[in-house]
Motif scaffolding. Sequence first.
Motif, PDB file in Angstrom:
ATOM      1  N   UNK A   1       1.037  -1.375   0.211  1.00  0.00           N
ATOM      2  CA  UNK A   1       0.251  -0.002   0.158  1.00  0.00           C
ATOM      3  C   UNK A   1       0.883   1.264   0.021  1.00  0.00           C
ATOM      4  N   UNK A   2       0.869   2.118  -1.017  1.00  0.00           N
ATOM      5  CA  UNK A   2       1.755   3.168  -1.071  1.00  0.00           C
ATOM      6  C   UNK A   2       0.809   4.086  -1.492  1.00  0.00           C
ATOM      7  N   UNK A   3       0.539   5.766  -1.187  1.00  0.00           N
ATOM      8  CA  UNK A   3       0.784   7.001  -1.645  1.00  0.00           C
ATOM      9  C   UNK A   3       0.966   8.117  -0.106  1.00  0.00           C
ATOM     10  N   UNK A   4       0.795   9.299  -0.275  1.00  0.00           N
ATOM     11  CA  UNK A   4       0.918  10.448  -0.260  1.00  0.00           C
ATOM     12  C   UNK A   4       0.960  10.285   1.362  1.00  0.00           C
ATOM     13  N   UNK A   5       1.722  11.182   2.849  1.00  0.00           N
ATOM     14  CA  UNK A   5       1.197  10.986   3.698  1.00  0.00           C
ATOM     15  C   UNK A   5      -0.281  12.232   4.025  1.00  0.00           C
TER      16      UNK A   5
ATOM     17  N   UNK B   1      10.172  -3.851  -3.148  1.00  0.00           N
ATOM     18  CA  UNK B   1      10.493  -3.823  -4.762  1.00  0.00           C
ATOM     19  C   UNK B   1      10.489  -5.537  -4.117  1.00  0.00           C
ATOM     20  N   UNK B   2      11.211  -5.841  -3.157  1.00  0.00           N
ATOM     21  CA  UNK B   2      11.838  -7.501  -2.513  1.00  0.00           C
ATOM     22  C   UNK B   2      10.017  -8.072  -2.048  1.00  0.00           C
ATOM     23  N   UNK B   3       9.538  -7.089  -1.411  1.00  0.00           N
ATOM     24  CA  UNK B   3       8.609  -8.229  -1.041  1.00  0.00           C
ATOM     25  C   UNK B   3       6.776  -8.264  -1.563  1.00  0.00           C
ATOM     26  N   UNK B   4       6.416  -7.341  -2.295  1.00  0.00           N
ATOM     27  CA  UNK B   4       5.366  -7.709  -2.455  1.00  0.00           C
ATOM     28  C   UNK B   4       5.084  -7.462  -4.489  1.00  0.00           C
ATOM     29  N   UNK B   5       4.154  -7.784  -5.025  1.00  0.00           N
ATOM     30  CA  UNK B   5       3.869  -7.912  -6.426  1.00  0.00           C
ATOM     31  C   UNK B   5       2.404  -7.702  -7.056  1.00  0.00           C
ATOM     32  N   UNK B   6       2.101  -6.552  -5.752  1.00  0.00           N
ATOM     33  CA  UNK B   6       1.371  -5.954  -6.044  1.00  0.00           C
ATOM     34  C   UNK B   6       0.699  -4.944  -5.452  1.00  0.00           C
ATOM     35  N   UNK B   7       0.188  -3.685  -5.694  1.00  0.00           N
ATOM     36  CA  UNK B   7      -0.050  -2.408  -4.780  1.00  0.00           C
ATOM     37  C   UNK B   7      -1.209  -1.948  -4.952  1.00  0.00           C
ATOM     38  N   UNK B   8      -1.508  -1.245  -4.144  1.00  0.00           N
ATOM     39  CA  UNK B   8      -3.284  -0.571  -4.156  1.00  0.00           C
ATOM     40  C   UNK B   8      -2.808   0.926  -3.685  1.00  0.00           C
ATOM     41  N   UNK B   9      -2.189   1.226  -4.621  1.00  0.00           N
ATOM     42  CA  UNK B   9      -2.313   3.253  -4.293  1.00  0.00           C
ATOM     43  C   UNK B   9      -2.880   4.381  -4.221  1.00  0.00           C
ATOM     44  N   UNK B  10      -2.714   4.766  -3.027  1.00  0.00           N
ATOM     45  CA  UNK B  10      -3.768   5.733  -2.709  1.00  0.00           C
ATOM     46  C   UNK B  10      -3.883   7.156  -3.594  1.00  0.00           C
ATOM     47  N   UNK B  11      -3.934   7.668  -4.560  1.00  0.00           N
ATOM     48  CA  UNK B  11      -4.216   9.734  -5.117  1.00  0.00           C
ATOM     49  C   UNK B  11      -4.618  10.212  -3.973  1.00  0.00           C
ATOM     50  N   UNK B  12      -5.337  10.165  -2.770  1.00  0.00           N
ATOM     51  CA  UNK B  12      -6.218  10.880  -2.549  1.00  0.00           C
ATOM     52  C   UNK B  12      -7.608  10.804  -3.176  1.00  0.00           C
ATOM     53  N   UNK B  13      -8.369  12.158  -2.218  1.00  0.00           N
ATOM     54  CA  UNK B  13      -9.956  11.893  -2.349  1.00  0.00           C
ATOM     55  C   UNK B  13     -10.306  10.270  -3.203  1.00  0.00           C
ATOM     56  N   UNK B  14     -10.141   9.585  -1.939  1.00  0.00           N
ATOM     57  CA  UNK B  14     -10.827   8.621  -1.766  1.00  0.00           C
ATOM     58  C   UNK B  14     -10.743   7.023  -2.724  1.00  0.00           C
ATOM     59  N   UNK B  15      -9.391   7.519  -3.773  1.00  0.00           N
ATOM     60  CA  UNK B  15      -9.216   7.236  -4.993  1.00  0.00           C
ATOM     61  C   UNK B  15      -8.043   6.244  -4.463  1.00  0.00           C
ATOM     62  N   UNK B  16      -8.891   5.088  -4.577  1.00  0.00           N
ATOM     63  CA  UNK B  16      -7.828   3.318  -4.442  1.00  0.00           C
ATOM     64  C   UNK B  16      -7.139   3.176  -6.373  1.00  0.00           C
TER      65      UNK B  16
END
Length: 618
Positions: free
Chosen positions: A343-347, A495-510
């Motif tokens: 899970x990645x995205x801005x603070x 990069x080493x551990x995951x092979x899939x991402x949920x990207x939090x772009x803000x305003x509720x968008x994943x």
Amino acid sequence: MNYVSVENISKSFGEVSLFQNISFGINQDQKIAFIAKNGTGKTSLLNIIAGLDSPDDGQVVSRKGLKIAYLSQIETLDLNLTIEESIFNSDNETLKIIEEYEHALKNPNDTKAYQIAFEKMELSQAWDFETQYKQILFKLKLEDLSLKIDTLSGGQRKRLSLAIILIHKPDLLILDEPTNHLDLEMIEWLESYFEKEKVTLFMVTHDRYFLERVCNEIVELDEGEFYTYKGNYSYYLEKKEDRITQEQATLGKAKNLFKKELEWMRRQPKARTTKSKSRIDDFYAIKEEAQKRRNNHTVQLEINMERMGSKILELHHISKSFGDLQIIKNFEYVFKRGERIGVIGKNGTGKSTFLNLITGNIPLDSGKVVVGETIKFGYYTQDGIVIKPGQKVIEVIREFGEYIPLTKGRKISASQLLERFLFSPKKQYDFVEKLSGGEQKRLFLCTVLIQNPNFLILDEPTNDLDIVTLNVLEEFLLDFPGCLLVVSHDRYFMDKIVDHLFVFNGDGEIEDFPGNYTDYRVYEDSKPTKVITPKKIEAKEKSVEKVKLSYKEKMELDTIESEIEQLETAKKEIESLFVSGTIAGEDFNNLSIKLQEIIESIAKKEDRWMLLLSIQEG
């Protein structure tokens, strides 16, 4: 040019020796990283170089007049000041001129004071400096300079401390985990800043991509010995492997010689000649060398994890808001066996909130979370471990379990798990309050793992962990057969551990992205560049026509900046009222209208600000 010479320094605390007879130098424009295990004296060494502590033996010699700035993990800001006051609280002459100019802006009717301040800015050529420091504050999300320090979060305070250090441009920067509390965008900006700036660095960081791209030398404290590597992280890994291979070959020869000499010792009579006594002395030296062993731990566990049924975890159209702040909007996903999702995205975009929604710690606004009957969560939070006075390390983990079951009827005890995560048998009986911050995080991780979950949820597990521990954790997670959901700003780890991402772009968008972090960056960089809007074209044309702002335009530019800050503050105040849930009826409608007006006013003023700024930068 030599800045600092570290000469044969040693440091101990009681009976614990952190390091002995360390010597090295820091020269101008060097970017040096210091690598060592948690609890072996990294922060102590930084404190000694910064002049906040002294060695037991040896000395640190700094160049006369050298300006050193230290980003510590300990809070040093004055809580009574605002962000702006903290920035200007220095003896930097250029900053004093800018402070005078900023003060004049707040009193626009006093044109004489403004004119004097303006001329000082011109004479000292402070405009570039002002632009640069405002860019630093913008990148570190510290735009509202009126905020008091005591109202800031821990992450905001860390970012402010970093900003102050960068703004003051010291000769030598000493940094203790500079990427902690920064989101990925900020980390990449800081990385880029250090790459292009002529700056001298000595730092501790666990961010291996940061090490790779920023540092040109690495020094390491390993098993009590000090090593220097004249290159980046890749070079360090290569040369360290060569060194360990050489050490193992030497150790093998020493063991063979020890066996031979041991046989000779056993054959000798009690009365010995001078020559044989010399050989006996050599024997004990050989014995010491032969009995050396590297304290390497590799986690190779065939965990007998609790069985997972066909239903794992299902998210059905889940949504969550705090007032007008939308965190998650109508998101759905069905987890499958063995998935490893990052899970990645801005603070501030809701990553930790997402984990708390899944685990039921925060209620949903709408939608449904369905957890399979066989699922057992293991949740590593950022809160860390609760320390009980007088409690020992082994006692903490035994509260959660005595062992982890392995395949074929085997098992690993609590003590064995601790040892694999670098807690020696002796360390296991230390009091928890004596552990370093990184060691406490490592212990908390062990309390999660000993419960033998089949679905691991990890919120920033790499913060405060040293590189050695990170390698151990990565080996464990690579062997982990269950599901993994992890929030982390550590790009190498992701990069080493995951092979899939949920990207939090803000305003509720994943955004659901099928790949690791590097894959995502390549994907983002390959997107077509945005088309320049007519407004931007107009600004660009005007900047060509007129390279320099007039006196009135300069005054307008600076006034707009403060007006935007005031509007942003008003906007946040109204949003916080909505979040509180105390507004209803007509007041709610009036505030909604007012908020919309403020948002529109901010947009207009930002357009004008961009136009004036583009003319100024020509």
